[in-house]
Design a protein around this motif. Structure first.
Motif, PDB file in Angstrom:
ATOM      1  N   ASN A 136       0.836  -1.200   0.000  1.00 47.00           N
ATOM      2  CA  ASN A 136       0.000   0.000   0.000  1.00 47.00           C
ATOM      3  C   ASN A 136       0.868   1.246   0.000  1.00 47.00           C
ATOM      4  O   ASN A 136       2.012   1.219   0.456  1.00 47.00           O
ATOM      5  CB  ASN A 136      -0.942  -0.029   1.214  1.00 47.00           C
ATOM      6  N   ASN A 149      -5.197  10.936   3.773  1.00 47.80           N
ATOM      7  CA  ASN A 149      -5.914   9.689   3.507  1.00 47.80           C
ATOM      8  C   ASN A 149      -6.623   9.699   2.157  1.00 47.80           C
ATOM      9  O   ASN A 149      -6.760   8.650   1.522  1.00 47.80           O
ATOM     10  CB  ASN A 149      -6.924   9.420   4.624  1.00 47.80           C
ATOM     11  N   PRO A 153      -4.877   6.531  -0.157  1.00 50.14           N
ATOM     12  CA  PRO A 153      -5.731   5.588   0.566  1.00 50.14           C
ATOM     13  C   PRO A 153      -5.116   4.186   0.607  1.00 50.14           C
ATOM     14  O   PRO A 153      -4.191   3.880  -0.145  1.00 50.14           O
ATOM     15  CB  PRO A 153      -7.016   5.588  -0.256  1.00 50.14           C
ATOM     16  N   ILE A 154      -5.652   3.357   1.475  1.00 48.99           N
ATOM     17  CA  ILE A 154      -5.287   1.943   1.477  1.00 48.99           C
ATOM     18  C   ILE A 154      -6.067   1.277   0.348  1.00 48.99           C
ATOM     19  O   ILE A 154      -7.295   1.234   0.372  1.00 48.99           O
ATOM     20  CB  ILE A 154      -5.644   1.277   2.827  1.00 48.99           C
ATOM     21  N   TYR A 155      -5.364   0.781  -0.643  1.00 52.28           N
ATOM     22  CA  TYR A 155      -6.018   0.108  -1.768  1.00 52.28           C
ATOM     23  C   TYR A 155      -6.201  -1.389  -1.500  1.00 52.28           C
ATOM     24  O   TYR A 155      -7.281  -1.936  -1.706  1.00 52.28           O
ATOM     25  CB  TYR A 155      -5.196   0.285  -3.049  1.00 52.28           C
ATOM     26  N   SER A 157      -6.659  -4.650   0.643  1.00 49.78           N
ATOM     27  CA  SER A 157      -7.145  -5.027   1.976  1.00 49.78           C
ATOM     28  C   SER A 157      -6.872  -6.486   2.319  1.00 49.78           C
ATOM     29  O   SER A 157      -6.785  -6.836   3.495  1.00 49.78           O
ATOM     30  CB  SER A 157      -8.647  -4.748   2.101  1.00 49.78           C
ATOM     31  N   ASN A 185     -10.093  -1.968  -2.051  1.00 54.91           N
ATOM     32  CA  ASN A 185     -11.127  -1.137  -1.422  1.00 54.91           C
ATOM     33  C   ASN A 185     -11.763  -0.181  -2.416  1.00 54.91           C
ATOM     34  O   ASN A 185     -11.062   0.474  -3.199  1.00 54.91           O
ATOM     35  CB  ASN A 185     -10.529  -0.323  -0.276  1.00 54.91           C
ATOM     36  N   HIS A 188     -11.998   3.860   1.413  1.00 48.52           N
ATOM     37  CA  HIS A 188     -10.932   3.789   2.425  1.00 48.52           C
ATOM     38  C   HIS A 188     -11.470   4.356   3.729  1.00 48.52           C
ATOM     39  O   HIS A 188     -11.975   5.477   3.775  1.00 48.52           O
ATOM     40  CB  HIS A 188      -9.721   4.586   1.952  1.00 48.52           C
ATOM     41  N   TYR A 190     -10.757   5.482   7.680  1.00 52.98           N
ATOM     42  CA  TYR A 190      -9.638   5.924   8.506  1.00 52.98           C
ATOM     43  C   TYR A 190     -10.147   6.675   9.738  1.00 52.98           C
ATOM     44  O   TYR A 190     -11.309   7.102   9.795  1.00 52.98           O
ATOM     45  CB  TYR A 190      -8.687   6.817   7.705  1.00 52.98           C
ATOM     46  N   GLU A 200     -14.775   8.236   5.894  1.00 55.72           N
ATOM     47  CA  GLU A 200     -14.751   7.530   4.611  1.00 55.72           C
ATOM     48  C   GLU A 200     -14.083   8.369   3.532  1.00 55.72           C
ATOM     49  O   GLU A 200     -14.320   9.574   3.448  1.00 55.72           O
ATOM     50  CB  GLU A 200     -16.172   7.188   4.158  1.00 55.72           C
ATOM     51  N   ILE A 203     -13.005   5.747  -3.259  1.00 57.91           N
ATOM     52  CA  ILE A 203     -11.930   5.606  -4.244  1.00 57.91           C
ATOM     53  C   ILE A 203     -12.565   5.399  -5.620  1.00 57.91           C
ATOM     54  O   ILE A 203     -13.422   4.524  -5.794  1.00 57.91           O
ATOM     55  CB  ILE A 203     -11.023   4.407  -3.899  1.00 57.91           C
TER      56      ILE A 203
END
Length: 388
Positions: A136, A149, A153-155, A157, A185, A188, A190, A200, A203
């Motif tokens: 990530n 964020n 973002p965290i792609y 998971s 995701n 994302h 956080y 939220e 993405i």
């Protein structure tokens, strides 16, 4: 119900000559790089839609992680079964056996799911640059928490592995192919502070696709470096999971193969699958005819019986609905009413929906399941069961 099924099945065995034979399982030797061990292949296969599983059953080395890393039970089930559907394009259930992933372990997957470290973080953790293996994006810590964020973002998971074994001769099986699912995701989530509110960051699908393919290319290289996978074909599928509050699952949208002696992905192939909730604005906009079928069915159900809401979850392949699961929660006041309602709904199914559809209706009350109605494609009559 169980007694009825047992009696019916026993009668079928006696009266037909083409009944399944439950013979002794085939004993084989399973070869890995460092050892050989005895295993068994069940002779009986439910249908060619399902893989036989080698015994004794070996749980995945990452068992339990999918529950923690995916957003909902709908995504968990679809992520696993959807990857198996893609596998059938490459590894026929007639020739291959299924086994849960035995190569990627929890520690490896956990590290791969991390963000990349900055140089200062590497120094702080006492790590070398070669150990910076998070897939990530790096949080550059520039801007507000919200900006950071949304920008990075965290792609990724979760990573799911499925192994497919093949018989090399009469008494030996070995790894014939590996399926890797990358759960990505669409939203994302956080926190600005520990134990604080969850925010939220949606993405864009185009970004999910682009980042997913980049991650897949890196995963392919890392997997090919593993000695257990030397000369073994690998297939990587990209799954876009739904948001946490969705009542339908996400879906696979693309996959690519890494040939047996290559470190690079081949061309990407589209997976034209999706799920829709009925009724919903999205279903009405994208599939108006199907939405009309469902709404007419819903109105007829509620015309004579009060319900807390008739809901459908539809599976689409190549933009055509092929499966529809309907839930009808209702309050019954007696068995006669349950029987009458179930018969009425069974008739509505045959009247309102196209023949090619596979339909399942679950009727429930505060007491639990009341009835199950099931119709396979092109069947003239549905199967009906009333629970007692």
């Amino acid at each position: 119900m169980k007694k009825w099924l047992a009696v019916t099945f026993a009668a079928a065995l006696l009266l037909t000559g083409c009944a399944p034979k439950f013979e002794k399982n085939n004993e084989v030797v399973q070869k890995t790089d460092d050892k050989t061990e005895k295993a068994f292949i069940p002779n009986y296969q439910i249908s060619n839609k399902y893989y036989r599983t080698i015994l004794p059953f070996k749980p995945s080395k990452t068992r339990g992680m999918v529950v923690a890393n995916l957003n909902s039970r709908y995504d968990i089930k679809e992520f696993e079964t959807g990857l198996m559907r893609i596998a059938k394009n490459e590894y026929s259930p007639d020739k291959y056996l299924f086994q849960e992933g035995q190569i990627l372990d929890k520690d490896t997957v956990t590290l791969w799911l991390n963000r990349k470290y900055s140089k200062s973080q590497l120094k702080e953790e006492g790590l070398k640059a070669s150990q910076n293996i998070g897939l990530n994006p790096l949080d550059d810590e520039k801007g507000t928490v919200k900006q950071r964020n949304e920008k990075n973002p965290i792609y990724l998971s979760h990573i799911l592995e499925q192994d497919y074994l093949v018989k090399t001769d009469k008494d030996t099986v070995k790894l014939g192919g590996v399926m890797i699912g990358l759960a990505l995701n669409s939203v994302h989530y956080y926190q600005k502070e520990q134990y604080g509110d969850v925010y939220e960051a949606p993405i864009k699908h185009a970004d999910v696709v682009a980042e997913g393919k980049k991650i897949a290319a890196e995963v392919a290289k890392r997997l090919r470096d593993k000695p257990e996978l030397k000369g073994v074909p690998i297939t990587i599928g990209l799954f876009e999971q739904a948001s946490k509050n969705s009542v339908v699952p996400g879906h696979f949208f693309s996959y690519s193969n890494v040939p047996a002696n290559s470190t690079s992905l081949g061309s990407w192939k589209d997976v034209k699958e999706n799920y829709y909730l009925f009724p919903s604005d999205e279903a009405k906009q994208d599939h108006r005819d199907d939405w009309t079928y469902f709404m007419n069915f819903k109105q007829d159900v509620e015309k004579y019986f009060s319900s807390n809401g008739v809901i459908g979850r539809a599976y689409y392949k190549d933009d055509q609905m092929s499966e529809l699961r309907i839930e009808i929660p209702i309050q019954f006041y007696g068995e006669a009413e349950a029987i009458g309602f179930t018969q009425y709904v069974a008739g509505l199914i045959m009247d309102h929906f196209p023949d090619y559809l596979s339909i399942e209706v679950n009727v429930t009350s505060v007491n639990g399941p009341e009835a199950l109605i099931s119709k396979k494609p092109n069947e003239k009559e549905p199967y009906v069961h009333i629970y007692k």
